[in-house]
Design a protein around this motif. Structure first.
Motif, short mmCIF file in Angstrom:
data_model
loop_
_atom_site.label_atom_id
_atom_site.label_comp_id
_atom_site.label_asym_id
_atom_site.label_seq_id
_atom_site.Cartn_x
_atom_site.Cartn_y
_atom_site.Cartn_z
N GLY A 256 0.82 -1.20 0.00
CA GLY A 256 0.00 0.00 0.00
C GLY A 256 0.85 1.26 0.00
N GLU A 257 1.95 1.23 0.76
CA GLU A 257 2.87 2.37 0.80
C GLU A 257 3.55 2.56 -0.56
N GLY A 258 3.93 1.47 -1.20
CA GLY A 258 4.58 1.57 -2.51
C GLY A 258 3.67 2.18 -3.55
N ILE A 259 2.40 1.75 -3.56
CA ILE A 259 1.43 2.30 -4.51
C ILE A 259 1.15 3.76 -4.21
N ALA A 260 0.96 4.08 -2.93
CA ALA A 260 0.69 5.48 -2.54
C ALA A 260 1.85 6.38 -2.95
N ALA A 261 3.08 5.89 -2.77
CA ALA A 261 4.25 6.69 -3.12
C ALA A 261 4.32 6.95 -4.62
N ILE A 262 3.96 5.94 -5.41
CA ILE A 262 3.95 6.11 -6.87
C ILE A 262 3.00 7.23 -7.26
N PHE A 263 1.79 7.18 -6.74
CA PHE A 263 0.78 8.18 -7.10
C PHE A 263 1.13 9.57 -6.56
N ALA A 264 1.79 9.60 -5.40
CA ALA A 264 2.17 10.89 -4.80
C ALA A 264 3.50 11.40 -5.34
N LYS A 265 4.17 10.59 -6.15
CA LYS A 265 5.48 10.94 -6.72
C LYS A 265 6.47 11.33 -5.62
N ARG A 266 6.57 10.45 -4.61
CA ARG A 266 7.48 10.65 -3.49
C ARG A 266 8.21 9.34 -3.21
N PRO A 267 9.34 9.40 -2.50
CA PRO A 267 10.03 8.16 -2.12
C PRO A 267 9.16 7.37 -1.13
N PRO A 268 9.12 6.05 -1.26
CA PRO A 268 8.34 5.25 -0.29
C PRO A 268 9.08 5.11 1.03
N ASN A 269 8.35 4.82 2.08
CA ASN A 269 8.93 4.55 3.39
C ASN A 269 8.52 3.14 3.82
N PHE A 270 9.30 2.16 3.42
CA PHE A 270 8.98 0.77 3.69
C PHE A 270 9.39 0.39 5.12
#
Length: 273
Positions: A256-270
């Motif tokens: 969910g974090e990876g997908i959200a980061a893609i749409f927000a155009k930001r680095p993910p926080n895994f």
């Protein structure tokens, strides 16, 4: 042949050209692609007038890979908080159904030559790993990017690329998710040759397809059968395993974090959750 939403097909002199057209941006692979491609390749493989297939992309790019916006509905049930056995089993069936698209290319007794320009990301790399021969233009870029989305690539690259580029190169690409250019792709054996531009790459693929098409078709199919026999069982087992693994473990907060980061155009926080 019927008209399709995800590809166009043109057949001349025993060579079929299958061109990805999306409809997602950058020929991204949405529901139409996963549904239509098995039908397309099964029909071409059954057509005695088709002796070789060239697979390419429309516009500047081969494909951006999985069309996340279009496929969001597929991922939503398994991403739901506390997803239990039923959505996981349904997701397992979905993965296996989607695998039929790349399998249809790999299982084709009609040789497939991929002509790659621009981006070839994720599912697109799974797709060209299913082809028999791969050519690239100098601007091509390749990535097994699923790891950056918290997904284990499950459409065939992890199963087929060990036979193409070797274990070490595959692990580097799959574990980092890094992009590589056409020169590096040629160096590690991912592509056979690199050409100056998109048209030169396509022309080379068409020339090779014509050369194959001029050979005795039954013998060509025999060569395909013998070459594929040595790896078919291993690939099939790997695809079954990764489908089960993702159905069990993919429903994680990191996805969910990876997908959200893609749409927000930001680095993910895994976080590993």
């Amino acid at each position: 042949m019927d008209s399709y939403n995800s590809v166009t097909i043109d057949v001349n002199d025993h060579v079929a050209v299958v061109t990805l057209i999306g409809p997602g941006k950058g020929n991204a692979m949405g529901p139409d692609f996963w549904r239509e491609l098995p039908e397309v390749f099964e029909a071409l493989d059954a057509d005695p007038q088709v002796r070789a297939i060239v697979l390419t992309g429309s516009g500047k790019n081969f494909s951006y890979g999985l069309d996340l916006p279009a496929m969001a509905g597929t991922l939503a049930p398994v991403l739901a908080e506390g997803a239990q056995a039923k959505p996981r089993m349904e997701f397992l069936a979905t993965i296996k159904q989607m695998q039929k698209a790349t399998n249809a290319v790999a299982d084709s007794r009609t040789p497939v030559i991929a002509a790659v320009s621009g981006w070839c990301i994720g599912g697109a790399l799974d797709l060209i790993a299913s082809a028999d021969i791969r050519y690239a233009s100098a601007d091509a870029k390749f990535s097994i990017r699923e790891v950056k989305l918290a997904i284990v690539a499950d459409m065939g690259s992890l199963a087929r690329l060990p036979y193409i580029i070797g274990d070490g190169h595959l692990r580097e690409l799959a574990l980092t998710g890094k992009d590589i250019d056409a020169a590096r792709a040629e160096k590690i054996g991912l592509v056979n040759d690199v050409y100056d531009d998109q048209q030169a790459c396509l022309d080379a693929a068409l020339a090779t397809a014509a050369e194959i098409a001029a050979n005795p078709p039954l013998t060509v199919r025999g060569v395909m059968d013998v070459l594929d026999e040595q790896r078919a069982a291993d690939v099939a087992a790997n695809l079954r395993y990764v489908a089960a693994w993702n159905a069990a473990f993919l429903p994680a907060k990191d996805l969910g974090e990876g997908i959200a980061a893609i749409f927000a155009k930001r680095p993910p926080n895994f976080t590993g959750d």
